[in-house]
Design an enzyme around this catalytic site. Structure first.
Site, PDB file in Angstrom:
ATOM      1  N   ASP A 167      16.363  -2.878 -42.276  1.00 23.61           N
ATOM      2  CA  ASP A 167      14.980  -2.864 -42.738  1.00 23.61           C
ATOM      3  C   ASP A 167      14.603  -1.737 -43.693  1.00 23.61           C
ATOM      4  OD1 ASP A 167      15.262  -4.595 -40.596  1.00 23.61           O
ATOM      5  OD2 ASP A 167      13.288  -4.189 -39.772  1.00 23.61           O
ATOM      6  N   GLU A 396      19.267   2.181 -29.605  1.00 25.18           N
ATOM      7  CA  GLU A 396      19.129   1.265 -30.740  1.00 25.18           C
ATOM      8  C   GLU A 396      20.052   1.716 -31.879  1.00 25.18           C
ATOM      9  OE1 GLU A 396      15.140   1.031 -32.274  1.00 25.18           O
ATOM     10  OE2 GLU A 396      15.596  -0.688 -33.561  1.00 25.18           O
TER      11      GLU A 396
HETATM   12  C1  GLC Z   1      14.844  -3.665 -36.393  1.00 26.48           C
HETATM   13  C2  GLC Z   1      16.179  -3.818 -37.106  1.00 26.48           C
HETATM   14  C3  GLC Z   1      16.567  -5.296 -37.162  1.00 26.48           C
HETATM   15  C4  GLC Z   1      16.574  -5.877 -35.759  1.00 26.48           C
HETATM   16  C5  GLC Z   1      15.251  -5.610 -35.029  1.00 26.48           C
HETATM   17  C6  GLC Z   1      15.317  -5.971 -33.554  1.00 26.48           C
HETATM   18  O1  GLC Z   1      13.826  -4.280 -37.080  1.00 26.48           O
HETATM   19  O2  GLC Z   1      16.120  -3.269 -38.373  1.00 26.48           O
HETATM   20  O3  GLC Z   1      17.820  -5.456 -37.758  1.00 26.48           O
HETATM   21  O4  GLC Z   1      16.820  -7.232 -35.806  1.00 26.48           O
HETATM   22  O5  GLC Z   1      14.938  -4.242 -35.102  1.00 26.48           O
HETATM   23  O6  GLC Z   1      16.348  -5.286 -32.906  1.00 26.48           O
END
Ligand code: GLC
Length: 426
Positions: A167, A396
């Site tokens: 992102d 994460e």
């Molecule tokens: C964030 C990450 C994305 C992922 C989401 C849920 O937005 O950048 O890649 O899918 O989190 O984990």
């Protein structure tokens, strides 16, 4: 690692998966991400299969039950109401029976389906479930090339940074300057309530994310119009490589199941994509780069998006150069693979996708490098991933210099990838 240490980590990973399991889909983590995310689910299915193969297929099926009539598979499915996340359904307003976002995410489903099938103990169940998914995944692949490659170049563009799955990458910064911020409706972010604001995108970036959502919404979410109407059109090598790998895997799976048309169509997509990828190669960086489709120029940003293509069947010299690049990065960061080159002044060890390590990305890179004969480098990536888990838990993402856990905790796809790494290592 001893057998008991391995089974202890697997047991802890399964605990995380169970905790985030909503019955027919998983959420990435409680609090920060309370819905179903597209590529999270497909990769998580691999971890679920470790203890429940039927449940693993259900994870992908639930996602595809919300596929749009035109073939797109949305990046979020808002199954149940929750005010913990922004932007929620009231911002997207896509008009779907169950609310979804209006953009997509990396197409890992074809890869995941094939891997589930290949490893299945219950082959009869796997054949049945895979056969039903085949035309749906095929329709998604077709959607990509029809809507995101209007000139038939063999490469698809993303029209919102969130589609990349990376992102907040530095890759998007320059192209993102073209996205206005005027007219963005007032909003309150939720991500910064759950995670340290210093690890999240800035306010200005968020305004641009939302401007694009409002712009696409104003065009009625008509995918035939969105690509050309977007001020942000970027060809991401990682995103394309995932699609190419998924197309090749779907072709193999379709062949096994006697679906020759689906096999041929996907074989052709993968072949054309691999040839087109050459345009994104950079000798200077020893990796691929993003292409700004509006300016027609490569984006000088050495991110992990250009290393991820190791996941696809790229030419041997390219895979070798990428393996060397990962080794070079290992000299700069204690844990590989950082999402951005630490030698770049824009590198940020803690801000998401601008430096930190993500286990899903590590998994795909090491899978591809191992298949291309670079087992030692693949092993180095696996080792880093397992060290991070042992030292910092199921986060994460992680600081590549210190290993500090960042973002959300008790993270579903991180847990799934750990199971995968340990299974491959044993
Ligand atoms: C964030 C990450 C994305 C992922 C989401 C849920 O937005 O950048 O890649 O899918 O989190 O984990």
């Amino acid at each position: 690692m001893t057998v008991s240490a391995t089974s202890d980590i697997i047991a802890r990973a399964v605990e995380v998966l169970r905790e985030n399991d909503q019955g027919a889909y998983t959420i990435p983590t409680k609090g920060l991400y309370p819905f179903q995310w597209n590529w999270d689910s497909c990769l998580t299915a691999l971890g679920l299969a470790h203890y429940d193969e039927a449940r693993a297929w259900t994870e992908i099926e639930t996602l595809f039950a919300h596929q749009w009539p035109d073939g797109m598979v949305p990046h979020i499915v808002f199954h149940v109401w929750n005010d913990g996340y922004f932007p929620g359904p009231e911002v997207w307003r896509t008009g779907r029976p169950t609310a979804t976002s209006g953009i997509t995410q990396p197409a890992v489903a074809g890869f995941a389906a094939r891997r589930l099938f290949d490893r299945a103990n219950d082959k009869k169940l796997a054949a049945e479930r895979a056969r039903a998914l085949l035309p749906k995944i095929d329709a998604w692949h077709r959607w990509f090339y029809e809507n995101r490659d209007p000139k038939g170049e063999g490469l698809v563009a993303i029209i919102h940074p969130w589609e990349s799955g990376r992102d907040n990458s530095i890759d998007w910064d320059d192209a993102f300057e073209r996205v206005p911020t005027e007219g963005v409706e007032p909003y309150t972010r939720r991500d910064t309530l759950h995670a340290d604001p210093a690890h999240r995108p800035t306010r200005e970036q968020y305004d641009r994310y939302i401007w694009l959502v409002q712009h696409f919404r104003g065009l009625g979410w008509d995918n035939a119009r969105l690509h050309n109407a977007s001020p942000f059109q970027v060809v991401d090598p990682g995103f394309n490589a995932i699609l190419i790998r998924a197309a090749a895997d779907l072709a193999d799976l379709a062949e096994t199941l006697g679906e020759t048309e689906i096999a041929a169509a996907n074989r052709a997509r993968a072949k054309k994509g691999l040839v087109a990828m050459e345009r994104l190669w950079s000798d200077v960086h020893g990796q691929y780069l993003c292409l700004d489709r509006i300016t027609g120029e490569l984006i000088d940003s050495a991110s992990v998006g250009g290393i991820l293509p190791a996941f696809a069947a790229i030419p041997k010299p390219r895979a070798a150069a990428i393996a060397a690049t990962v080794e070079r990065l290992a000299g700069k960061a204690r844990y590989v693979v950082p999402s951005h080159d630490p030698g770049d002044p824009r590198f940020d060890a803690k801000r998401y996708w601008r430096g930190p390590v993500w286990l899903v990305v590590n998994y795909m890179i090491s899978d591809g490098l191992a298949a291309a004969g670079h087992g030692k480098v693949a092993q180095r990536i696996t080792q880093s991933s397992l060290d991070l888990i042992r030292e910092s838990g199921f986060a994460e993402y992680y600081d590549p210099l210190t290993g500090e856990p960042l973002g959300g905790g008790r993270f579903t796809w991180t847990a799934a990838m750990v199971i995968e790494f340990l299974r491959n290592a044993s």
